[in-house]
Design an enzyme around this catalytic site. Structure first.
Site, PDB file in Angstrom:
ATOM      1  N   GLU A 253       0.885  -1.166   0.000  1.00  0.00           N
ATOM      2  CA  GLU A 253       0.000   0.000   0.000  1.00  0.00           C
ATOM      3  C   GLU A 253       0.921   1.213   0.000  1.00  0.00           C
ATOM      4  OE1 GLU A 253      -1.378   2.881   1.487  1.00  0.00           O
ATOM      5  OE2 GLU A 253      -3.261   2.262   2.407  1.00  0.00           O
ATOM      6  N   CYS A 287      -1.893   8.941   2.604  1.00  0.00           N
ATOM      7  CA  CYS A 287      -1.868   8.361   1.254  1.00  0.00           C
ATOM      8  C   CYS A 287      -3.122   8.710   0.464  1.00  0.00           C
ATOM      9  CB  CYS A 287      -1.686   6.842   1.329  1.00  0.00           C
ATOM     10  SG  CYS A 287      -2.941   6.001   2.312  1.00  0.00           S
TER      11      CYS A 287
END
Length: 489
Positions: A253, A287
């Site tokens: 990720e 993110c």
């Protein structure tokens, strides 16, 4: 008073590094030493993996109710550690009051959600292709998992990287960020106090200088069966390459460059508020942070006016000392310097600064809003992880979609329109793991993880199917059927 010390956690024991080595942890805003942590050696890492491998033999076969009860107790314990968690979060990462609830409250609730997901660990039975045979399909644990977790959401991301694999019957070696070892170890403490058996979860910390060598050794260890990493795409590529040497699966990720598409018929004031929130929360170091805004021509002037107004009123500083500050410092001076360099590069290539002055005070960077940024510029192509947004104008919906997809990142996005039919059409054409219609890009659903579609965002998610393996057992019928070759004898 000496700063707090964060030990390793190996085989159910909190302990110093085998050599006694430590490293300092600094506050991003002041640079002050706010803690020390044990610096794991190669021997410590091996001991952690060996402990996890031993524990797996029994933990894999533990009762689902046992795992569920441990996670539920851990949730209650975490809720009681609010003061300690806030202190570590604030001191190590310059975390703010706006970002802290996601780390603590969301983590507490997620523990309960993960505990409930254990009930989905079920198999299937079916008829075999051989008459009279039966097929049993099981969801089984993988083995020892190496989890590597960053600093920007130290509680929530540590929880995700450890509790989901553990709930599925795996054991874990957790490598913390050298920036936030105390914050991340709070999750370890909660699980240990909840009764997690020794060896099921082990935790190591390393210096920045030793990190690459220790991670390579851990990946190479034959007892490590799967790896997860959350962090930059630069490091993610190195980890994927290292894991590929041993053909080990990886969940990555990585970065984000979340686009927001605002169409002519959007609720512009609300869209502007959502954009600013997701762009500036925790100084853009998420993110899912909004980094690119693509607005259709008919709404461009109104949206630009709203964003300029909001960005101009938001101040960066030290919220713990200055109540007028809305957002805090970036994680390091080098991070702020890199963001300023990206801004300057865009301005040199024709971009226009709408808000901001390219100045930084150490790791503190004020919000920036930049127009006329185009694909090919670093500010468009690369994740900034900073409190800034680029603004582009599109003439048509198709052009807006093309600009949104002009990126190697694919984690989250948002779309603003009042037309529900158009919303589903356009959202489906935007290449991203999660698209938020009339909402912010910083959003997560419980046990429905945002996941990348490859490239600089990575791939894989933290759900039950990703941390189990499907195994099949075939019961052949009692009556023997002719085997090839044998029937010719």
């Amino acid at each position: 008073m000496a700063p707090p010390f964060t030990p390793l956690y190996i085989d159910g024991e909190f302990r110093p590094a085998s050599t006694g080595a430590t490293f300092d942890v600094h506050n991003p805003t002041t640079g002050d030493v706010v803690g020390t942590a044990a610096a794991a050696t190669a021997e410590d890492c091996t001991a952690a993996v060996q402990a996890a491998a031993r524990a797996f033999k029994s933990w894999e076969h533990s009762q689902p109710t046992q795992r569920r009860d441990i996670l539920l107790r851990a949730a209650d314990i975490l809720a009681q550690k609010r003061e300690a968690a806030w202190a570590a979060f604030r001191e190590e990462t310059a975390g703010t009051e706006d970002w802290f609830p996601f780390n603590l409250d969301w983590s507490t609730e997620q523990l309960r959600v993960i505990a409930s997901a254990i009930s989905t660990l079920k198999g299937e039975t079916s008829l075999s292709v051989i008459p009279g045979g039966r097929v049993l399909t099981q969801r089984r644990a993988i083995g020892v998992v190496l989890s590597q977790v960053p600093w920007n959401a130290p509680l929530a991301l540590t929880l995700r990287a450890t509790a989901v694999p553990i709930a599925c019957g795996n054991t874990v070696v957790l490598k913390t960020s050298e920036v936030s070892p105390r914050s991340q170890t709070i999750i370890v403490e909660c699980l240990a106090e909840a009764g997690l058996p020794a060896g099921v979860l082990n935790c190591i910390h390393t210096t920045r200088e030793d990190s690459a060598a220790r991670v390579s050794e851990l990946i190479a260890d034959p007892d490590v069966r799967k790896i997860n990493f959350t962090g930059s795409d630069t490091v993610g590529r190195l980890i994927a390459k290292e894991a590929a040497k041993y053909l080990k699966p990886v969940v990555l990720e990585l970065g984000g460059k979340a686009p927001v598409v605002v169409l002519d018929d959007a609720d512009v004031p609300r869209a502007a508020r959502a954009i600013a929130s997701s762009a500036l929360l925790y100084s853009g170091q998420i993110c899912m942070s909004t980094e690119r805004v693509i607005v259709q021509r008919g709404a461009a002037d109104a949206l630009t006016k709203e964003l300029v107004s909001i960005f101009s009123r938001i101040k960066a500083g030290d919220p713990n000392l200055d109540r007028a500050a809305h957002i805090g410092a970036m994680i390091a001076q080098r991070s702020a310097e890199n963001a300023v360099n990206m801004l300057q590069d865009a301005l040199d290539k024709g971009a226009k600064l709408l808000v901001g002055d390219l100045q930084r005070q150490g790791a503190i960077l004020q919000p920036h809003l930049v127009a006329d940024v185009k694909p090919g510029m670093r500010l468009w192509d690369n994740e900034t992880f900073a409190p800034m947004v680029v603004l582009a104008v599109a003439e048509t919906v198709d052009e807006a979609v093309d600009l949104a997809n002009e990126s190697d990142y694919s984690l989250t996005a948002a779309l603003w329109t009042r037309d529900l039919y158009k919303a589903f059409d356009v959202a489906g054409r935007m290449r991203c793991g999660t698209n938020n219609i009339n909402g912010p890009t910083v959003h997560v659903e419980a046990m429905r993880e945002n996941g990348g579609l490859g490239g600089s965002t990575g791939y894989g998610v933290f759900m039950v199917d990703d941390w189990t393996q499907q195994r099949m057992i075939v019961l052949h019928p009692e009556q023997e059927y002719p085997y090839p070759i044998m029937q010719r004898l």
